[in-house]
Write a protein that holds these residues in place. Structure first.
Motif, PDB file in Angstrom:
ATOM      1  N   ILE A   1      -6.505  -1.300  10.613  1.00 16.66           N
ATOM      2  CA  ILE A   1      -7.045  -2.515  11.241  1.00 16.66           C
ATOM      3  C   ILE A   1      -7.871  -2.157  12.451  1.00 16.66           C
ATOM      4  O   ILE A   1      -8.979  -2.671  12.643  1.00 16.66           O
ATOM      5  CB  ILE A   1      -5.890  -3.473  11.620  1.00 16.66           C
ATOM      6  N   ALA A   2      -7.370  -1.244  13.284  1.00 16.22           N
ATOM      7  CA  ALA A   2      -8.094  -0.844  14.497  1.00 16.22           C
ATOM      8  C   ALA A   2      -9.416  -0.186  14.143  1.00 16.22           C
ATOM      9  O   ALA A   2     -10.441  -0.457  14.788  1.00 16.22           O
ATOM     10  CB  ALA A   2      -7.239   0.102  15.329  1.00 16.22           C
ATOM     11  N   SER A   3      -9.445   0.650  13.118  1.00 15.29           N
ATOM     12  CA  SER A   3     -10.696   1.318  12.728  1.00 15.29           C
ATOM     13  C   SER A   3     -11.699   0.316  12.189  1.00 15.29           C
ATOM     14  O   SER A   3     -12.900   0.452  12.399  1.00 15.29           O
ATOM     15  CB  SER A   3     -10.431   2.414  11.713  1.00 15.29           C
ATOM     16  N   ARG A   4     -11.233  -0.706  11.518  1.00 14.16           N
ATOM     17  CA  ARG A   4     -12.118  -1.747  10.987  1.00 14.16           C
ATOM     18  C   ARG A   4     -12.697  -2.593  12.114  1.00 14.16           C
ATOM     19  O   ARG A   4     -13.844  -2.992  12.079  1.00 14.16           O
ATOM     20  CB  ARG A   4     -11.359  -2.621   9.991  1.00 14.16           C
ATOM     21  N   GLN A   5     -11.895  -2.861  13.155  1.00 15.10           N
ATOM     22  CA  GLN A   5     -12.360  -3.670  14.282  1.00 15.10           C
ATOM     23  C   GLN A   5     -13.389  -2.929  15.110  1.00 15.10           C
ATOM     24  O   GLN A   5     -14.234  -3.527  15.744  1.00 15.10           O
ATOM     25  CB  GLN A   5     -11.173  -4.086  15.153  1.00 15.10           C
ATOM     26  N   GLU A   6     -13.338  -1.598  15.105  1.00 15.87           N
ATOM     27  CA  GLU A   6     -14.278  -0.789  15.868  1.00 15.87           C
ATOM     28  C   GLU A   6     -15.560  -0.508  15.108  1.00 15.87           C
ATOM     29  O   GLU A   6     -16.527  -0.033  15.688  1.00 15.87           O
ATOM     30  CB  GLU A   6     -13.622   0.536  16.254  1.00 15.87           C
TER      31      GLU A   6
ATOM     32  N   LEU B   1       0.807  -1.216   0.000  1.00 11.03           N
ATOM     33  CA  LEU B   1       0.000   0.000   0.000  1.00 11.03           C
ATOM     34  C   LEU B   1       0.844   1.273   0.000  1.00 11.03           C
ATOM     35  O   LEU B   1       0.312   2.366  -0.149  1.00 11.03           O
ATOM     36  CB  LEU B   1      -0.924   0.016   1.226  1.00 11.03           C
ATOM     37  N   ARG B   2       2.164   1.115   0.219  1.00  8.38           N
ATOM     38  CA  ARG B   2       3.093   2.237   0.287  1.00  8.38           C
ATOM     39  C   ARG B   2       2.734   3.206   1.412  1.00  8.38           C
ATOM     40  O   ARG B   2       2.655   4.416   1.227  1.00  8.38           O
ATOM     41  CB  ARG B   2       3.175   2.962  -1.057  1.00  8.38           C
ATOM     42  N   VAL B   3       2.465   2.618   2.570  1.00  2.00           N
ATOM     43  CA  VAL B   3       2.177   3.381   3.785  1.00  2.00           C
ATOM     44  C   VAL B   3       3.020   2.802   4.904  1.00  2.00           C
ATOM     45  O   VAL B   3       3.662   1.762   4.750  1.00  2.00           O
ATOM     46  CB  VAL B   3       0.671   3.334   4.168  1.00  2.00           C
ATOM     47  N   SER B   4       3.003   3.448   6.056  1.00  2.00           N
ATOM     48  CA  SER B   4       3.751   2.942   7.205  1.00  2.00           C
ATOM     49  C   SER B   4       2.982   1.801   7.875  1.00  2.00           C
ATOM     50  O   SER B   4       1.772   1.669   7.705  1.00  2.00           O
ATOM     51  CB  SER B   4       3.995   4.063   8.219  1.00  2.00           C
ATOM     52  N   VAL B   5       3.697   1.012   8.653  1.00  2.00           N
ATOM     53  CA  VAL B   5       3.062  -0.071   9.400  1.00  2.00           C
ATOM     54  C   VAL B   5       2.076   0.508  10.409  1.00  2.00           C
ATOM     55  O   VAL B   5       1.005  -0.069  10.647  1.00  2.00           O
ATOM     56  CB  VAL B   5       4.115  -0.965  10.095  1.00  2.00           C
ATOM     57  N   SER B   6       2.388   1.674  10.974  1.00  2.63           N
ATOM     58  CA  SER B   6       1.443   2.292  11.914  1.00  2.63           C
ATOM     59  C   SER B   6       0.139   2.675  11.218  1.00  2.63           C
ATOM     60  O   SER B   6      -0.935   2.598  11.815  1.00  2.63           O
ATOM     61  CB  SER B   6       2.065   3.501  12.619  1.00  2.63           C
ATOM     62  N   SER B   7       0.206   3.041   9.946  1.00  2.00           N
ATOM     63  CA  SER B   7      -1.025   3.322   9.188  1.00  2.00           C
ATOM     64  C   SER B   7      -1.843   2.050   9.003  1.00  2.00           C
ATOM     65  O   SER B   7      -3.071   2.076   9.081  1.00  2.00           O
ATOM     66  CB  SER B   7      -0.696   3.913   7.823  1.00  2.00           C
ATOM     67  N   VAL B   8      -1.165   0.935   8.771  1.00  2.00           N
ATOM     68  CA  VAL B   8      -1.859  -0.351   8.647  1.00  2.00           C
ATOM     69  C   VAL B   8      -2.509  -0.699   9.984  1.00  2.00           C
ATOM     70  O   VAL B   8      -3.664  -1.132  10.028  1.00  2.00           O
ATOM     71  CB  VAL B   8      -0.894  -1.469   8.193  1.00  2.00           C
ATOM     72  N   ASN B   9      -1.790  -0.477  11.089  1.00  2.00           N
ATOM     73  CA  ASN B   9      -2.357  -0.738  12.422  1.00  2.00           C
ATOM     74  C   ASN B   9      -3.607   0.103  12.668  1.00  2.00           C
ATOM     75  O   ASN B   9      -4.600  -0.391  13.197  1.00  2.00           O
ATOM     76  CB  ASN B   9      -1.319  -0.463  13.512  1.00  2.00           C
ATOM     77  N   ARG B  10      -3.564   1.394  12.288  1.00  2.00           N
ATOM     78  CA  ARG B  10      -4.734   2.261  12.449  1.00  2.00           C
ATOM     79  C   ARG B  10      -5.900   1.783  11.590  1.00  2.00           C
ATOM     80  O   ARG B  10      -7.052   1.800  12.023  1.00  2.00           O
ATOM     81  CB  ARG B  10      -4.381   3.709  12.104  1.00  2.00           C
TER      82      ARG B  10
END
Length: 52
Positions: free
Chosen positions: A44-49, A33-42
């Motif tokens: 995932i977290a937004s999808r789980q919420e 996706l050409r983003v940071s791992v922290s962006s991927v974490n965010r």
């Protein structure tokens, strides 16, 4: 028109996901996706919420 994951599309705006494995690590997803791992974490977290 939305692109479907895994679909080969003649539309140049839709990427070809057919060569990607079904599951990716966070590092692999970030690289693709050409983003940071922290962006991927965010993401995932937004999808789980999200309400189902």
């Amino acid at each position: 028109m939305r692109c479907r994951a895994g679909a080969r599309s003649p539309d140049p705006g839709c990427p070809d996901f057919s060569d990607l494995p079904e599951l990716l690590t966070k590092d692999e997803a970030a690289g693709f996706l050409r983003v940071s791992v922290s962006s991927v974490n965010r993401l995932i977290a937004s999808r789980q919420e999200a309400p189902s």
